[in-house]
Design a protein around this motif. Structure first.
Motif, PDB file in Angstrom:
ATOM      1  N   GLU A 179       0.814  -1.221   0.000  1.00 18.23           N
ATOM      2  CA  GLU A 179       0.000   0.000   0.000  1.00 18.23           C
ATOM      3  C   GLU A 179       0.843   1.264   0.000  1.00 18.23           C
ATOM      4  O   GLU A 179       0.305   2.379   0.003  1.00 18.23           O
ATOM      5  N   GLY A 180       2.181   1.110   0.025  1.00 18.58           N
ATOM      6  CA  GLY A 180       3.069   2.264   0.013  1.00 18.58           C
ATOM      7  C   GLY A 180       3.205   2.956   1.354  1.00 18.58           C
ATOM      8  O   GLY A 180       3.713   4.082   1.433  1.00 18.58           O
ATOM      9  N   THR A 242       7.624  -4.364  -5.407  1.00 21.75           N
ATOM     10  CA  THR A 242       7.334  -3.005  -4.986  1.00 21.75           C
ATOM     11  C   THR A 242       8.586  -2.411  -4.360  1.00 21.75           C
ATOM     12  O   THR A 242       9.646  -3.043  -4.347  1.00 21.75           O
ATOM     13  N   THR A 243       8.485  -1.198  -3.887  1.00 23.48           N
ATOM     14  CA  THR A 243       9.571  -0.576  -3.133  1.00 23.48           C
ATOM     15  C   THR A 243       9.107  -0.418  -1.693  1.00 23.48           C
ATOM     16  O   THR A 243       7.905  -0.484  -1.396  1.00 23.48           O
ATOM     17  N   ASN A 245       9.269   1.838   1.948  1.00 22.82           N
ATOM     18  CA  ASN A 245       9.553   3.091   2.642  1.00 22.82           C
ATOM     19  C   ASN A 245       9.893   2.732   4.082  1.00 22.82           C
ATOM     20  O   ASN A 245       8.999   2.506   4.907  1.00 22.82           O
TER      21      ASN A 245
END
Length: 347
Positions: A179-180, A242-243, A245
């Motif tokens: 979901e970032g 994904t990346t 954070n």
């Protein structure tokens, strides 16, 4: 060999069960049968509560085992029970302890079987230490044929290993990544950690069974690969395509503000926040040719693929998710206040 495993269906032991069954050993499992449908057909199962000593004794065959392996013994009373049950009934008793039992912090970050045992942060680890001492006294005094094995962070396809999570496991961390949302990591994420795929662990463990060099000895079984926690989370994100954070928070702060039942004092301050590098030379002498061959980036891809294809493992943890947001907000507000104060003081 004729082998009895107490447990046999957990993260570590399931791989050992599969490999022993595939090799044609006379394998028995003693557990409560909660995963009996996952056990290979050739394996004999004793469905019982091991604390029911009379039932267990009545279920055991007359002939002794070559090895009995205890995967679910956490308390000294459980080890004392095993000694009563299995004295004279096995040629080797293998006890699964924990690498978290090593001194925190150790005098040297390179850990061997001779590193001092002491963990003031985690009762789980202190109980393991007492269990080890009890078994070694029984070996020295009465010849009880013990072998002690100390795993560190071992994982399988059913769960992605992360350091900061709630009681429902790692799925919420993966969900935050997808979901970032920022993901909590203890400290600055640069401490080194070792993660071992359970099938690699199983090969080292099986090499100790029936091994005369293992009686009365202690062995640690781990991969030779070390990663920072930042790298660990990066591998997880890559497996999810994904990346990530990363949001870094002091381990002391996390332990202080987390619900007590999450036991971050033990899991973080007493284990995962410290750099440790394990030297498995002793194991490799006893089990020539042993090598952990599964890199973490490979293993975690298997985990992610498995979990994404098994919805029953995607257990949300809204309490943990909300807590993560609260921790991040609190730290950001503290930073903002300090910046404002610094500006005001200059003026």
């Amino acid at each position: 060999m004729k082998i009895l495993m107490i447990g046999g269906t957990g993260t570590i032991s399931s791989a050992i069960t599969r490999q022993l069954a595939e090799s044609g050993h006379d394998l028995w499992l003693l557990n409560r049968g909660t995963r009996k449908n996952e056990v290979p057909a050739s394996v004999k199962q004793i469905i019982a509560d091991i604390d029911d000593e009379a039932k267990v004794l009545a279920s055991l065959p007359d002939e002794p085992f070559d090895a009995i392996c205890e995967f679910i013994g956490f308390l000294p009373s459980q080890v004392e029970r095993d000694i009563r049950l299995f004295r004279g009934r096995t040629r080797q008793y293998v006890y699964i302890s924990s690498a978290s039992a090593y001194n925190k912090p150790a005098a040297n970050h390179v850990i061997t079987e001779g590193t001092t045992l002491a963990n003031p942060y985690w009762e789980y680890s202190r109980n393991k230490i007492v269990c080890e001492e009890l078994l070694l006294r029984e070996y020295r005094g009465n010849g009880f044929p013990v072998t002690i094995v100390r795993p560190s962070h071992t994982y399988c396809e059913r769960g992605v290993p992360v350091s900061v999570h709630g009681l429902k496991g790692s799925w919420q961390v993966l969900k935050r990544m997808m979901e970032g949302k920022p993901v909590l990591v203890q400290g600055d994420g640069t401490s080194l950690w070792t993660l071992t795929w359970n099938e690699d662990f199983a090969r080292g463990f099986i090499g100790l069974l029936g091994n005369p060099k293992a009686i009365g000895e202690v062995f640690q079984i781990m991969s030779d690969e070390q990663l920072t926690w930042n790298q660990v989370y990066g591998c997880v994100a890559n497996a999810l395509h994904t990346t990530v954070n990363l949001y870094h928070v002091s381990s002391d702060f996390l332990a202080a503000v987390a619900p007590k039942e999450w036991d971050f004092t033990g899991n973080l301050l007493g284990d995962k926040s410290l750099t440790v590098i394990f030297d498995c030379t002793k194991l490799k002498r006893a089990v020539p040719g042993f090598c952990a061959t599964t890199r973490f980036d490979e293993g975690v891809r298997r985990c992610v693929d498995y979990i994404l294809s098994h919805p029953e493992l995607q257990v949300e943890d809204l309490e943990f998710d909300t807590w993560c947001d609260q921790v991040i907000m609190a730290q950001e507000e503290a930073k903002a206040r300090l910046v404002c104060n610094a500006v005001a003081n200059k003026e």
